[in-house]
Design a protein around this motif. Structure first.
Motif, PDB file in Angstrom:
ATOM      1  N   LEU A  38       0.844  -1.184   0.000  1.00 40.41           N
ATOM      2  CA  LEU A  38       0.000   0.000   0.000  1.00 40.41           C
ATOM      3  C   LEU A  38       0.883   1.238   0.000  1.00 40.41           C
ATOM      4  CD1 LEU A  38      -2.917   1.255   0.576  1.00 40.41           C
ATOM      5  CD2 LEU A  38      -2.280   1.105   2.985  1.00 40.41           C
ATOM      6  N   GLU A  39       0.698   2.121  -0.994  1.00 45.57           N
ATOM      7  CA  GLU A  39       1.457   3.367  -0.981  1.00 45.57           C
ATOM      8  C   GLU A  39       0.926   4.247   0.150  1.00 45.57           C
ATOM      9  OE1 GLU A  39       3.345   6.798  -3.829  1.00 45.57           O
ATOM     10  OE2 GLU A  39       1.871   5.442  -4.699  1.00 45.57           O
ATOM     11  N   THR A  40       1.826   4.863   0.873  1.00 41.60           N
ATOM     12  CA  THR A  40       1.458   5.636   2.050  1.00 41.60           C
ATOM     13  C   THR A  40       2.384   6.833   2.178  1.00 41.60           C
ATOM     14  OG1 THR A  40       0.985   5.404   4.415  1.00 41.60           O
ATOM     15  CG2 THR A  40       2.923   4.256   3.592  1.00 41.60           C
ATOM     16  N   ASP A  41       2.136   7.690   3.153  1.00 42.36           N
ATOM     17  CA  ASP A  41       3.004   8.859   3.346  1.00 42.36           C
ATOM     18  C   ASP A  41       4.218   8.535   4.205  1.00 42.36           C
ATOM     19  OD1 ASP A  41       1.455  10.565   1.796  1.00 42.36           O
ATOM     20  OD2 ASP A  41       0.278  11.284   3.486  1.00 42.36           O
ATOM     21  N   TRP A  42       4.083   7.577   5.133  1.00 44.07           N
ATOM     22  CA  TRP A  42       5.202   7.237   6.010  1.00 44.07           C
ATOM     23  C   TRP A  42       5.057   5.813   6.518  1.00 44.07           C
ATOM     24  CZ3 TRP A  42       4.178   5.786  11.022  1.00 44.07           C
ATOM     25  CH2 TRP A  42       2.921   6.131  11.523  1.00 44.07           C
ATOM     26  N   VAL A  43       6.186   5.251   6.903  1.00 42.08           N
ATOM     27  CA  VAL A  43       6.217   3.961   7.595  1.00 42.08           C
ATOM     28  C   VAL A  43       7.067   4.135   8.848  1.00 42.08           C
ATOM     29  CG1 VAL A  43       5.836   2.525   5.556  1.00 42.08           C
ATOM     30  CG2 VAL A  43       8.157   3.101   6.236  1.00 42.08           C
ATOM     31  N   SER A  44       6.782   3.336   9.842  1.00 42.65           N
ATOM     32  CA  SER A  44       7.484   3.435  11.117  1.00 42.65           C
ATOM     33  C   SER A  44       8.965   3.119  10.956  1.00 42.65           C
ATOM     34  CB  SER A  44       6.853   2.465  12.117  1.00 42.65           C
ATOM     35  OG  SER A  44       7.606   2.439  13.303  1.00 42.65           O
ATOM     36  N   GLY A  45       9.778   3.867  11.664  1.00 45.05           N
ATOM     37  CA  GLY A  45      11.222   3.659  11.626  1.00 45.05           C
ATOM     38  C   GLY A  45      11.649   2.312  12.175  1.00 45.05           C
ATOM     39  N   THR A  46      10.787   1.648  12.939  1.00 47.49           N
ATOM     40  CA  THR A  46      11.143   0.334  13.471  1.00 47.49           C
ATOM     41  C   THR A  46      11.223  -0.719  12.379  1.00 47.49           C
ATOM     42  OG1 THR A  46       8.832  -0.185  13.973  1.00 47.49           O
ATOM     43  CG2 THR A  46      10.170   0.769  15.745  1.00 47.49           C
ATOM     44  N   VAL A  50      15.276   1.586   3.246  1.00 45.78           N
ATOM     45  CA  VAL A  50      15.433   2.628   2.233  1.00 45.78           C
ATOM     46  C   VAL A  50      16.749   2.397   1.491  1.00 45.78           C
ATOM     47  CG1 VAL A  50      16.485   4.236   3.875  1.00 45.78           C
ATOM     48  CG2 VAL A  50      15.371   5.135   1.853  1.00 45.78           C
ATOM     49  N   ARG A  51      16.749   2.708   0.208  1.00 44.69           N
ATOM     50  CA  ARG A  51      17.996   2.604  -0.554  1.00 44.69           C
ATOM     51  C   ARG A  51      19.024   3.586  -0.004  1.00 44.69           C
ATOM     52  NH1 ARG A  51      14.429   2.441  -5.149  1.00 44.69           N
ATOM     53  NH2 ARG A  51      14.454   0.333  -6.005  1.00 44.69           N
ATOM     54  N   ARG A  77      10.265  13.793   3.237  1.00 49.52           N
ATOM     55  CA  ARG A  77      11.330  14.344   2.387  1.00 49.52           C
ATOM     56  C   ARG A  77      11.632  13.418   1.210  1.00 49.52           C
ATOM     57  NH1 ARG A  77      16.054  14.781   4.986  1.00 49.52           N
ATOM     58  NH2 ARG A  77      15.417  13.695   6.860  1.00 49.52           N
ATOM     59  N   MET A  78      11.523  12.110   1.418  1.00 53.13           N
ATOM     60  CA  MET A  78      11.697  11.150   0.317  1.00 53.13           C
ATOM     61  C   MET A  78      10.638  11.393  -0.757  1.00 53.13           C
ATOM     62  SD  MET A  78      14.262   8.936   0.906  1.00 53.13           S
ATOM     63  CE  MET A  78      13.858   7.471   0.011  1.00 53.13           C
ATOM     64  N   LYS A  79       9.396  11.550  -0.332  1.00 57.70           N
ATOM     65  CA  LYS A  79       8.310  11.784  -1.283  1.00 57.70           C
ATOM     66  C   LYS A  79       8.509  13.101  -2.031  1.00 57.70           C
ATOM     67  CE  LYS A  79       4.188  10.356  -0.566  1.00 57.70           C
ATOM     68  NZ  LYS A  79       3.334   9.238  -0.773  1.00 57.70           N
ATOM     69  N   LYS A  80       8.937  14.144  -1.313  1.00 54.95           N
ATOM     70  CA  LYS A  80       9.172  15.434  -1.962  1.00 54.95           C
ATOM     71  C   LYS A  80      10.305  15.341  -2.981  1.00 54.95           C
ATOM     72  CE  LYS A  80       7.366  18.476   1.619  1.00 54.95           C
ATOM     73  NZ  LYS A  80       7.661  19.476   2.658  1.00 54.95           N
ATOM     74  N   ALA A  81      11.223  14.389  -2.784  1.00 54.27           N
ATOM     75  CA  ALA A  81      12.331  14.180  -3.724  1.00 54.27           C
ATOM     76  C   ALA A  81      11.935  13.264  -4.880  1.00 54.27           C
ATOM     77  CB  ALA A  81      13.537  13.605  -2.980  1.00 54.27           C
ATOM     78  N   GLY A  82      10.672  12.842  -4.906  1.00 55.45           N
ATOM     79  CA  GLY A  82      10.189  12.040  -6.023  1.00 55.45           C
ATOM     80  C   GLY A  82      10.155  10.539  -5.784  1.00 55.45           C
ATOM     81  N   HIS A  83      10.437  10.093  -4.587  1.00 49.93           N
ATOM     82  CA  HIS A  83      10.407   8.664  -4.271  1.00 49.93           C
ATOM     83  C   HIS A  83       9.029   8.264  -3.768  1.00 49.93           C
ATOM     84  CE1 HIS A  83      14.763   8.505  -4.683  1.00 49.93           C
ATOM     85  NE2 HIS A  83      14.828   9.597  -3.923  1.00 49.93           N
ATOM     86  N   GLN A  84       8.746   6.983  -3.803  1.00 51.38           N
ATOM     87  CA  GLN A  84       7.495   6.463  -3.279  1.00 51.38           C
ATOM     88  C   GLN A  84       7.764   5.765  -1.946  1.00 51.38           C
ATOM     89  OE1 GLN A  84       6.678   4.211  -6.982  1.00 51.38           O
ATOM     90  NE2 GLN A  84       4.631   5.115  -6.811  1.00 51.38           N
ATOM     91  N   VAL A  85       6.744   5.741  -1.103  1.00 52.13           N
ATOM     92  CA  VAL A  85       6.830   5.081   0.191  1.00 52.13           C
ATOM     93  C   VAL A  85       5.714   4.043   0.244  1.00 52.13           C
ATOM     94  CG1 VAL A  85       6.661   5.394   2.696  1.00 52.13           C
ATOM     95  CG2 VAL A  85       7.772   7.153   1.282  1.00 52.13           C
TER      96      VAL A  85
END
Length: 141
Positions: A38-46, A50-51, A77-85
């Motif tokens: 599922l594409e989302t805005d964020w995932v938990s750091g736990t 990430v590449r 910030r990843m999304k603003k740089a054009g990446h998907q989460v």
């Protein structure tokens, strides 16, 4: 992510945190109950993967965040740089929540400090101001 009890941990991912979502306790469609990515805005750091090249492209974690919201900041910030989460439900990660803190008051204060920083960086000023007012009125909202 699973707690020690084997129950799914809520808030493993979601839409960007806003004042409205905090006020209405939005569960973001319960992504932890999904069976497909599922594409989302964020995932938990736990459980964040990430590449390396993407991580360095955006400057890594913002070290102003001690704990909490650093994952949301990074993903935004990843999304603003054009990446998907994406939230990937087929990975299982154990998370022993609460082991970083012995003092619940210190934990809450750290959470609010990071939440305030997140709002300063990514939300309109009026939202951050109102959030602080709600906290004062409702004693730890």
């Amino acid at each position: 992510m699973l707690f020690r009890s084997q129950k799914p941990q809520p808030w493993t991912s979601g839409k960007q945190t806003t004042l409205k979502r905090i006020l209405f306790r939005n569960t973001f469609g319960a992504p932890w109950k999904k069976s497909l990515p599922l594409e989302t805005d964020w995932v938990s750091g736990t459980g964040l993967l990430v590449r390396k090249s993407s991580f360095f492209q955006i400057g890594g974690f913002d070290e102003k965040f001690f704990m909490y919201f650093e994952d949301q900041d990074l993903c935004l910030r990843m999304k603003k740089a054009g990446h998907q989460v994406f939230f990937l439900p087929f990975f299982v990660i154990g998370h022993f929540d609460g082991k970083s803190w012995r003092n619940p008051r210190q934990k809450k204060m750290a959470f609010y400090q990071s939440q305030d920083l997140f709002f300063q960086k990514h939300r309109p000023k009026w939202e951050g101001w109102l959030l602080k007012v709600f906290r004062l009125i409702f004693k730890g909202f």
